[in-house]
Design a protein around this motif. Sequence first.
Motif, PDB file in Angstrom:
ATOM      1  N   ILE A 258       0.860  -1.186   0.000  1.00 25.74           N
ATOM      2  CA  ILE A 258       0.000   0.000   0.000  1.00 25.74           C
ATOM      3  C   ILE A 258       0.894   1.233   0.000  1.00 25.74           C
ATOM      4  O   ILE A 258       1.812   1.339   0.822  1.00 25.74           O
ATOM      5  CB  ILE A 258      -0.912   0.017   1.244  1.00 25.74           C
ATOM      6  CG1 ILE A 258      -1.754  -1.266   1.319  1.00 25.74           C
ATOM      7  CG2 ILE A 258      -1.813   1.252   1.238  1.00 25.74           C
ATOM      8  CD1 ILE A 258      -2.531  -1.421   2.608  1.00 25.74           C
ATOM      9  N   SER A 259       0.606   2.141  -0.911  1.00 26.02           N
ATOM     10  CA  SER A 259       1.351   3.411  -0.928  1.00 26.02           C
ATOM     11  C   SER A 259       0.581   4.479  -0.193  1.00 26.02           C
ATOM     12  O   SER A 259      -0.648   4.585  -0.306  1.00 26.02           O
ATOM     13  CB  SER A 259       1.600   3.866  -2.371  1.00 26.02           C
ATOM     14  OG  SER A 259       2.569   3.059  -2.996  1.00 26.02           O
ATOM     15  N   VAL A 260       1.311   5.280   0.575  1.00 25.58           N
ATOM     16  CA  VAL A 260       0.761   6.485   1.187  1.00 25.58           C
ATOM     17  C   VAL A 260       1.481   7.644   0.510  1.00 25.58           C
ATOM     18  O   VAL A 260       2.691   7.836   0.708  1.00 25.58           O
ATOM     19  CB  VAL A 260       0.997   6.521   2.707  1.00 25.58           C
ATOM     20  CG1 VAL A 260       0.329   7.750   3.320  1.00 25.58           C
ATOM     21  CG2 VAL A 260       0.476   5.244   3.360  1.00 25.58           C
ATOM     22  N   GLY A 261       0.735   8.358  -0.340  1.00 27.43           N
ATOM     23  CA  GLY A 261       1.408   9.328  -1.190  1.00 27.43           C
ATOM     24  C   GLY A 261       2.377   8.598  -2.105  1.00 27.43           C
ATOM     25  O   GLY A 261       2.009   7.648  -2.796  1.00 27.43           O
ATOM     26  N   LYS A 262       3.643   8.983  -2.076  1.00 25.57           N
ATOM     27  CA  LYS A 262       4.655   8.341  -2.910  1.00 25.57           C
ATOM     28  C   LYS A 262       5.471   7.295  -2.150  1.00 25.57           C
ATOM     29  O   LYS A 262       6.400   6.702  -2.705  1.00 25.57           O
ATOM     30  CB  LYS A 262       5.593   9.404  -3.486  1.00 25.57           C
ATOM     31  CG  LYS A 262       4.901  10.370  -4.446  1.00 25.57           C
ATOM     32  CD  LYS A 262       5.899  11.376  -5.018  1.00 25.57           C
ATOM     33  CE  LYS A 262       5.204  12.327  -5.990  1.00 25.57           C
ATOM     34  NZ  LYS A 262       6.157  13.309  -6.574  1.00 25.57           N
ATOM     35  N   THR A 263       5.116   7.058  -0.886  1.00 30.58           N
ATOM     36  CA  THR A 263       5.854   6.090  -0.070  1.00 30.58           C
ATOM     37  C   THR A 263       5.198   4.720  -0.114  1.00 30.58           C
ATOM     38  O   THR A 263       4.029   4.566   0.279  1.00 30.58           O
ATOM     39  CB  THR A 263       5.944   6.574   1.391  1.00 30.58           C
ATOM     40  OG1 THR A 263       6.565   7.854   1.431  1.00 30.58           O
ATOM     41  CG2 THR A 263       6.744   5.586   2.226  1.00 30.58           C
ATOM     42  N   PHE A 264       5.928   3.734  -0.597  1.00 29.41           N
ATOM     43  CA  PHE A 264       5.403   2.377  -0.710  1.00 29.41           C
ATOM     44  C   PHE A 264       5.641   1.606   0.584  1.00 29.41           C
ATOM     45  O   PHE A 264       6.769   1.545   1.092  1.00 29.41           O
ATOM     46  CB  PHE A 264       6.077   1.646  -1.879  1.00 29.41           C
ATOM     47  CG  PHE A 264       5.636   0.217  -2.047  1.00 29.41           C
ATOM     48  CD1 PHE A 264       4.367  -0.082  -2.511  1.00 29.41           C
ATOM     49  CD2 PHE A 264       6.498  -0.835  -1.731  1.00 29.41           C
ATOM     50  CE1 PHE A 264       3.956  -1.400  -2.671  1.00 29.41           C
ATOM     51  CE2 PHE A 264       6.100  -2.155  -1.894  1.00 29.41           C
ATOM     52  CZ  PHE A 264       4.822  -2.444  -2.357  1.00 29.41           C
ATOM     53  N   VAL A 265       4.566   1.034   1.114  1.00 33.49           N
ATOM     54  CA  VAL A 265       4.645   0.202   2.317  1.00 33.49           C
ATOM     55  C   VAL A 265       4.394  -1.245   1.880  1.00 33.49           C
ATOM     56  O   VAL A 265       3.261  -1.613   1.552  1.00 33.49           O
ATOM     57  CB  VAL A 265       3.606   0.633   3.368  1.00 33.49           C
ATOM     58  CG1 VAL A 265       3.706  -0.248   4.610  1.00 33.49           C
ATOM     59  CG2 VAL A 265       3.780   2.098   3.727  1.00 33.49           C
ATOM     60  N   PRO A 266       5.425  -2.090   1.834  1.00 28.54           N
ATOM     61  CA  PRO A 266       5.227  -3.466   1.360  1.00 28.54           C
ATOM     62  C   PRO A 266       4.344  -4.269   2.301  1.00 28.54           C
ATOM     63  O   PRO A 266       4.303  -4.020   3.507  1.00 28.54           O
ATOM     64  CB  PRO A 266       6.648  -4.030   1.315  1.00 28.54           C
ATOM     65  CG  PRO A 266       7.422  -3.203   2.274  1.00 28.54           C
ATOM     66  CD  PRO A 266       6.827  -1.825   2.234  1.00 28.54           C
ATOM     67  N   TYR A 267       3.641  -5.249   1.726  1.00 32.07           N
ATOM     68  CA  TYR A 267       2.752  -6.080   2.533  1.00 32.07           C
ATOM     69  C   TYR A 267       3.526  -6.806   3.617  1.00 32.07           C
ATOM     70  O   TYR A 267       3.086  -6.910   4.765  1.00 32.07           O
ATOM     71  CB  TYR A 267       2.038  -7.091   1.635  1.00 32.07           C
ATOM     72  CG  TYR A 267       0.931  -7.848   2.332  1.00 32.07           C
ATOM     73  CD1 TYR A 267      -0.367  -7.347   2.342  1.00 32.07           C
ATOM     74  CD2 TYR A 267       1.173  -9.063   2.976  1.00 32.07           C
ATOM     75  CE1 TYR A 267      -1.386  -8.026   2.988  1.00 32.07           C
ATOM     76  CE2 TYR A 267       0.160  -9.754   3.611  1.00 32.07           C
ATOM     77  CZ  TYR A 267      -1.115  -9.226   3.620  1.00 32.07           C
ATOM     78  OH  TYR A 267      -2.125  -9.902   4.264  1.00 32.07           O
ATOM     79  N   SER A 268       4.707  -7.281   3.261  1.00 32.29           N
ATOM     80  CA  SER A 268       5.526  -8.019   4.216  1.00 32.29           C
ATOM     81  C   SER A 268       6.980  -7.594   4.086  1.00 32.29           C
ATOM     82  O   SER A 268       7.438  -7.272   2.986  1.00 32.29           O
ATOM     83  CB  SER A 268       5.398  -9.524   3.975  1.00 32.29           C
ATOM     84  OG  SER A 268       6.298 -10.253   4.783  1.00 32.29           O
ATOM     85  N   THR A 269       7.683  -7.597   5.185  1.00 34.23           N
ATOM     86  CA  THR A 269       9.114  -7.282   5.159  1.00 34.23           C
ATOM     87  C   THR A 269       9.969  -8.545   5.151  1.00 34.23           C
ATOM     88  O   THR A 269      11.193  -8.469   5.166  1.00 34.23           O
ATOM     89  CB  THR A 269       9.487  -6.431   6.399  1.00 34.23           C
ATOM     90  OG1 THR A 269       9.114  -7.143   7.583  1.00 34.23           O
ATOM     91  CG2 THR A 269       8.790  -5.084   6.356  1.00 34.23           C
ATOM     92  N   SER A 270       9.312  -9.692   5.118  1.00 31.14           N
ATOM     93  CA  SER A 270      10.056 -10.956   5.204  1.00 31.14           C
ATOM     94  C   SER A 270       9.958 -11.793   3.924  1.00 31.14           C
ATOM     95  O   SER A 270      10.266 -12.979   3.947  1.00 31.14           O
ATOM     96  CB  SER A 270       9.530 -11.785   6.382  1.00 31.14           C
ATOM     97  OG  SER A 270       8.155 -12.067   6.238  1.00 31.14           O
TER      98      SER A 270
END
Length: 395
Positions: A258-270
Amino acid sequence: MAPTIFLLLALFSIVESTAGEGGGLKLELIRHRLSPDNVSPMAAKSQIWPETSQFIVKIAVGTPPTEVHAIFDTGSDLFWAQCRPCVKCYRQTNPIYDPSKSSTFRTLSCKSPQCHLTGSGAACSGTDTCKYGYGYGSGSTQGELATEKMAVTSRSGATTSFSGVVFGCGHNNSGTFNANEMGLIGFGRGAVSFVSQIGPSVGGRKFSLCLMPYNTDPRISSSLSIGSGSEVKGPGVITAQLVRTSDQTSYSLTLKGISVGKTFVPYSTSGPPAKGNAILDTGTPPTLLPKELYGRLAAEVRRQIPSKPIDDTLCYKGNLGNLVMTLHFDGGVNLRLSTIQTFNKMPDGSFCFTAMSVDDKDALIGNSMMANFLVGYDIDNMTVSFKPTDCTKIG
């Protein structure tokens, strides 16, 4: 409202539904054709209304008909209504459906293949009557499976009726249902769902609907269309391929992040997310995200909103700014969300985030995050399409 179907004393067998030539519904092992009583194979149209944090469809059940106001739910299959005699029913404002007064009500026997349609929750023991049990996170229903004549009516007054629809006559129902919610109508992919039963007879197992934002005036209706003509087309449409999982009910997609603005937050970090890790569920109001993902997403939301949150929540009294979020699905499908989908306007004037944290590895995209999209579901082709729309204006 993804259910936990519990089998009271026996497992149900799986029966797949297929669309036959000419638009009729053929159920494997069932010599039964369900067709509309008074129309050609074209879309059946109805309306949908907001009811607190849920959405209601009105279905005419029986002969003479009783109007049932049922929660619309893509996260389950069975259509059930509170039914007399009530062993235990929650309080209901409108009259409770009474099968003894309907000339078209027929209980199913345990020998009937219809008793064992996928998603029915059916069980038989010590009786010839086909019983069922269905559990949800917020309640449960038990009763008998039956067939009945049903009808839906469009805003223009056009009525489409169907005979022999399988449904649950609920004699023991409990949970957080309110007095205006007379039952629940499942639109999942299972063979017993309303769309699976009637869809092929009106041109296909597909439907579209448009959900209004939270706290929309309950007198405003929106649209629900089933079958041929319900396809979501035109400029701005985004189509994603659904994922087949072991869950034969759910509409599942693979959410990559999910992106917030231009920052991508990956579903998982693993590592890469599992296929089919996100379910579309109109029967659950909030979007439910795994705790670890929610924590990273919430931190980014707080960072980008200029106002200070209320206490330790993601509720705001002030300006939300021009916050844009994007759901990134597999296949390069990106669904852009405005604050209409990501924040609910509360009665006190504050705005609260439409997602919350859960102890689960999968995500559930609730009805608040699907507001103001015309969404088309196609079971036969396993696709879902989104088109930004003002849903308060297409009833």
